[in-house]
Design an enzyme around this catalytic site. Sequence first.
Site, PDB file in Angstrom:
ATOM      1  N   ARG A   1       0.824  -1.224   0.000  1.00  0.00           N
ATOM      2  CA  ARG A   1       0.000   0.000   0.000  1.00  0.00           C
ATOM      3  C   ARG A   1       0.853   1.267   0.000  1.00  0.00           C
ATOM      4  O   ARG A   1       0.529   2.254   0.650  1.00  0.00           O
ATOM      5  CB  ARG A   1      -0.963  -0.003   1.182  1.00  0.00           C
ATOM      6  CG  ARG A   1      -1.893  -1.194   1.254  1.00  0.00           C
ATOM      7  CD  ARG A   1      -2.770  -1.316   0.003  1.00  0.00           C
ATOM      8  NE  ARG A   1      -3.607  -2.502   0.080  1.00  0.00           N
ATOM      9  CZ  ARG A   1      -3.289  -3.690  -0.438  1.00  0.00           C
ATOM     10  NH1 ARG A   1      -2.139  -3.834  -1.094  1.00  0.00           N
ATOM     11  NH2 ARG A   1      -4.092  -4.710  -0.345  1.00  0.00           N
TER      12      ARG A   1
ATOM     13  N   GLU B   1      -5.565   2.919   5.528  1.00  0.00           N
ATOM     14  CA  GLU B   1      -5.347   2.959   4.084  1.00  0.00           C
ATOM     15  C   GLU B   1      -5.951   4.242   3.524  1.00  0.00           C
ATOM     16  O   GLU B   1      -5.499   4.773   2.514  1.00  0.00           O
ATOM     17  CB  GLU B   1      -5.996   1.743   3.398  1.00  0.00           C
ATOM     18  CG  GLU B   1      -5.233   0.454   3.573  1.00  0.00           C
ATOM     19  CD  GLU B   1      -5.717  -0.631   2.613  1.00  0.00           C
ATOM     20  OE1 GLU B   1      -6.329  -0.269   1.575  1.00  0.00           O
ATOM     21  OE2 GLU B   1      -5.477  -1.803   2.902  1.00  0.00           O
TER      22      GLU B   1
ATOM     23  N   SER C   1     -11.107  -1.483   2.388  1.00  0.00           N
ATOM     24  CA  SER C   1     -10.469  -1.761   3.679  1.00  0.00           C
ATOM     25  C   SER C   1      -9.994  -0.442   4.291  1.00  0.00           C
ATOM     26  O   SER C   1      -9.228   0.295   3.681  1.00  0.00           O
ATOM     27  CB  SER C   1      -9.268  -2.696   3.496  1.00  0.00           C
ATOM     28  OG  SER C   1      -9.688  -3.950   3.006  1.00  0.00           O
TER      29      SER C   1
END
Length: 301
Positions: A177, A297, A227
């Site tokens: 990420r 995130e 998420s």
Amino acid sequence: MEYSENMFDFGENINCEIIKDVPMKMYSSFRTGGNAKIMLCPKDEKSLFEAVKKCKEFSVRPFILGNGSNILVSDKGIDNVVIHIGKGFDDIRLIDDTTIFCQSGCSLMKLCRFALENSLSGLEFAYGIPGTVGGAMYMNAGAYGGEMKDVAVSCDYITFDGEKGTLSNEEMELTYRNSVFVDSDKIIVSAIFKLKKGSRTEIEGKMNELMGKRKEKQPLEFPSAGSTFKRPEGHFAGQLIEECGLRGKSIGGAQVSEKHCGFIINKNNATSSDIMDLIDFVRDEVLEQKGIFLETEVKFI
């Protein structure tokens, strides 16, 4: 600084739409957020270059927006110029039998379907991930054991100063990420992907299988940013949240999904503040009970 449409008058030869007082909830998958004062929508690389050039001329640091699938915009809105890279900035084509070029405004879904149409395997994991190719490369999007790092060859970019360049897979520093693009002045313009020839039937079957898993396990029926938290090393964020007794926890219209605790959803006309307060509450509880700090995130704008 006060912005006006007149500051961004590009002339007839530049294909860049200018919109003022844009409700960001229409450009965010959370469906929350206040207005952006000015949004520039370039339709090609030339117009993007001119949009960036104008921002530099007025000492404006723009906010680059793709599909808005991983952001939480303040209820107060965005006091800066937004450059939206999307519709019209989505050219996609084959370079050779196994190599795809596409612009950063192309959706991942479109890229995956293009790969399927050409019997190319390697992007099945990305089918169903919301967002654009630019956003996916920015955060090295991934799922079900795959990530953009596995298939990306290179990305072209332009900086806020108008400089152009290309980064290889290795130079992009694609990790979980994260990438070299995060918090930089590099705007992803296009990307090249290397795939493998495969059976169209098998590729389509895998895509449908993974889409079925998403629908079964994820709260796709509610607005969210996917998420909410990154996966802590050695753990799963959703499992930690559930073990802390937070399944279904609500603040205002925001809720920890009862279907998947790793998702915070806009269940009932939530505000961005509701979502932010719930994110903070969940992080505090997990830290107190488990001693683990959850990184988000989601990007806060």
